[in-house]
Design a protein around this motif. Structure first.
Motif, PDB file in Angstrom:
ATOM      1  N   LEU A  43      34.989  39.670  31.194  1.00  0.00           N
ATOM      2  CA  LEU A  43      35.457  39.941  32.543  1.00  0.00           C
ATOM      3  C   LEU A  43      36.701  39.095  32.788  1.00  0.00           C
ATOM      4  O   LEU A  43      36.655  37.866  32.692  1.00  0.00           O
ATOM      5  CB  LEU A  43      34.383  39.607  33.575  1.00  0.00           C
ATOM      6  CG  LEU A  43      34.775  39.751  35.043  1.00  0.00           C
ATOM      7  CD1 LEU A  43      35.064  41.214  35.372  1.00  0.00           C
ATOM      8  CD2 LEU A  43      33.683  39.215  35.962  1.00  0.00           C
ATOM      9  N   ILE A  44      37.806  39.752  33.092  1.00  0.00           N
ATOM     10  CA  ILE A  44      39.075  39.068  33.335  1.00  0.00           C
ATOM     11  C   ILE A  44      39.432  39.210  34.806  1.00  0.00           C
ATOM     12  O   ILE A  44      39.418  40.319  35.351  1.00  0.00           O
ATOM     13  CB  ILE A  44      40.199  39.649  32.458  1.00  0.00           C
ATOM     14  CG1 ILE A  44      39.827  39.519  30.976  1.00  0.00           C
ATOM     15  CG2 ILE A  44      41.520  38.944  32.727  1.00  0.00           C
ATOM     16  CD1 ILE A  44      40.786  40.244  30.050  1.00  0.00           C
ATOM     17  N   LYS A  45      39.751  38.094  35.441  1.00  0.00           N
ATOM     18  CA  LYS A  45      40.106  38.093  36.860  1.00  0.00           C
ATOM     19  C   LYS A  45      41.515  37.539  37.029  1.00  0.00           C
ATOM     20  O   LYS A  45      41.868  36.498  36.470  1.00  0.00           O
ATOM     21  CB  LYS A  45      39.134  37.229  37.662  1.00  0.00           C
ATOM     22  CG  LYS A  45      39.411  37.236  39.163  1.00  0.00           C
ATOM     23  CD  LYS A  45      38.548  36.238  39.907  1.00  0.00           C
ATOM     24  CE  LYS A  45      39.067  34.822  39.712  1.00  0.00           C
ATOM     25  NZ  LYS A  45      38.377  33.855  40.599  1.00  0.00           N
ATOM     26  N   HIS A  46      42.314  38.251  37.826  1.00  0.00           N
ATOM     27  CA  HIS A  46      43.674  37.781  38.116  1.00  0.00           C
ATOM     28  C   HIS A  46      43.920  37.839  39.613  1.00  0.00           C
ATOM     29  O   HIS A  46      43.650  38.852  40.267  1.00  0.00           O
ATOM     30  CB  HIS A  46      44.724  38.640  37.412  1.00  0.00           C
ATOM     31  CG  HIS A  46      46.130  38.331  37.846  1.00  0.00           C
ATOM     32  ND1 HIS A  46      46.752  37.137  37.561  1.00  0.00           N
ATOM     33  CD2 HIS A  46      47.020  39.049  38.581  1.00  0.00           C
ATOM     34  CE1 HIS A  46      47.968  37.138  38.079  1.00  0.00           C
ATOM     35  NE2 HIS A  46      48.153  38.280  38.703  1.00  0.00           N
ATOM     36  N   VAL A  47      44.427  36.745  40.153  1.00  0.00           N
ATOM     37  CA  VAL A  47      44.842  36.680  41.555  1.00  0.00           C
ATOM     38  C   VAL A  47      46.164  35.940  41.598  1.00  0.00           C
ATOM     39  O   VAL A  47      46.366  34.961  40.883  1.00  0.00           O
ATOM     40  CB  VAL A  47      43.770  35.988  42.419  1.00  0.00           C
ATOM     41  CG1 VAL A  47      43.489  34.577  41.941  1.00  0.00           C
ATOM     42  CG2 VAL A  47      44.170  35.985  43.889  1.00  0.00           C
ATOM     43  N   SER A  48      47.080  36.421  42.405  1.00  0.00           N
ATOM     44  CA  SER A  48      48.419  35.853  42.463  1.00  0.00           C
ATOM     45  C   SER A  48      48.373  34.373  42.817  1.00  0.00           C
ATOM     46  O   SER A  48      47.661  33.951  43.732  1.00  0.00           O
ATOM     47  CB  SER A  48      49.254  36.605  43.510  1.00  0.00           C
ATOM     48  OG  SER A  48      50.548  36.038  43.631  1.00  0.00           O
TER      49      SER A  48
END
Length: 296
Positions: free
Chosen positions: A216-221
């Protein structure tokens, strides 16, 4: 389950509606609305994490999700409520999810592994209620801490997923709006992007043991990309164990057993490698109505 990072001096909030958490594989509809109605019977999950922590102000969360098919073959529904507490910050989130599925020629289902060959599209909507009780901090002569922050944030998201017998992959943005519709102007909530994929395979001749590695990959600015690597092992729907690593330097351990064909209970332990005082314990209760967890 929702982690909010706040800087009191600016009264700004940087966070997301749906975080990465160790038990996401048991209530995936929170992360991706395309998972709504995935199972042939109604699935109910209750989660509790961090309430055994001894450190005051450490993260705590509790949640309830319902995931159900409908009388319409291609339509699924989901929803839930979950609450988080970090220090003086409390967040309550409510959401509903709708999915539409396109079914292909089905692969055969194993004894406990329901895996339709389907492409699913989902949307989700809800509200996040955010409270920051700054007055509890007792900071005097600072206008930034003179008032509590209370705000309500509408949320709207979307997701897509593809599943067949051995493989699954999904992409979602649970909150496309960020904090743009917040009732407070001094809030900054960024949209979070998730990519989730996994593979299932049996390791014995009679298909008694299934192994499921996933990522599971999570990206937030404005924040580093966070990745969860996990592996679960299930033996004939009698018990299952799992282990995982999160790139913020923490390990996840999971163990559980099936009380019956309709109920299972799991224990989760998250161990940080940088600060052992922040280790957390959690429980998952999972109910499956109808035919239960067996696919046959």
């Amino acid at each position: 389950m929702t982690v909010m990072l706040s800087t009191g001096c600016l009264h700004s909030i940087f966070g997301q509606q749906t975080p990465v958490f160790a038990n996401y594989s048991y209530n995936s509809v929170i992360i991706n609305p395309a998972h709504a109605g995935f199972y042939p019977d109604t699935d109910i999950t209750i989660t509790n994490r961090g309430h055994l922590n001894k450190i005051e102000g450490s993260p705590k969360n509790i949640g309830l999700t319902v995931n159900s098919p409908t009388g319409i073959e291609n339509v699924g529904l989901g929803g839930g409520v979950y609450g988080d507490q970090v220090g003086v910050t409390n967040t309550t989130s409510l959401f509903g999810a709708y999915s539409y599925k396109i079914f292909f020629k089905s692969d055969r289902n194993r004894w406990f592994d329901y895996n339709p060959h389907a492409l699913s599209f989902g949307i989700t909507g809800g509200v996040m209620i955010y409270d920051e009780n700054l007055l509890e901090l007792g900071i005097q002569n600072d206008p930034n801490f003179a008032n509590n922050i209370n705000t309500t944030v509408p949320t709207l998201g979307a997701g897509i997923s593809y599943n067949r017998e051995h493989i699954y992959i999904g992409f979602s943005v649970p909150n496309l709006l960020g904090g743009s519709l917040s009732s407070e102007n001094n809030i900054n909530i960024e949209s979070t992007y998730y990519l989730h994929a996994g593979y299932r395979f049996f390791v014995t001749r009679f298909e008694e043991v299934m192994i499921n590695p996933s990522v599971l990959i999570k990206h937030v600015s404005g924040a580093p990309i966070q990745t969860d690597f996990n592996t679960k092992i299930n033996y004939k729907n009698k018990f299952e164990v799992g282990v995982g690593y999160r790139t913020n330097s923490s390990m996840n351990f999971l163990a559980g057993f099936h009380i019956s064909n309709y109920i299972k209970i799991l224990y989760n332990y998250n161990k940080t490698t940088k600060n052992t005082l922040m280790d957390t314990h959690g429980l998952v209760l999972n109910f499956r109505l109808g035919n239960g967890f067996m696919s046959k």
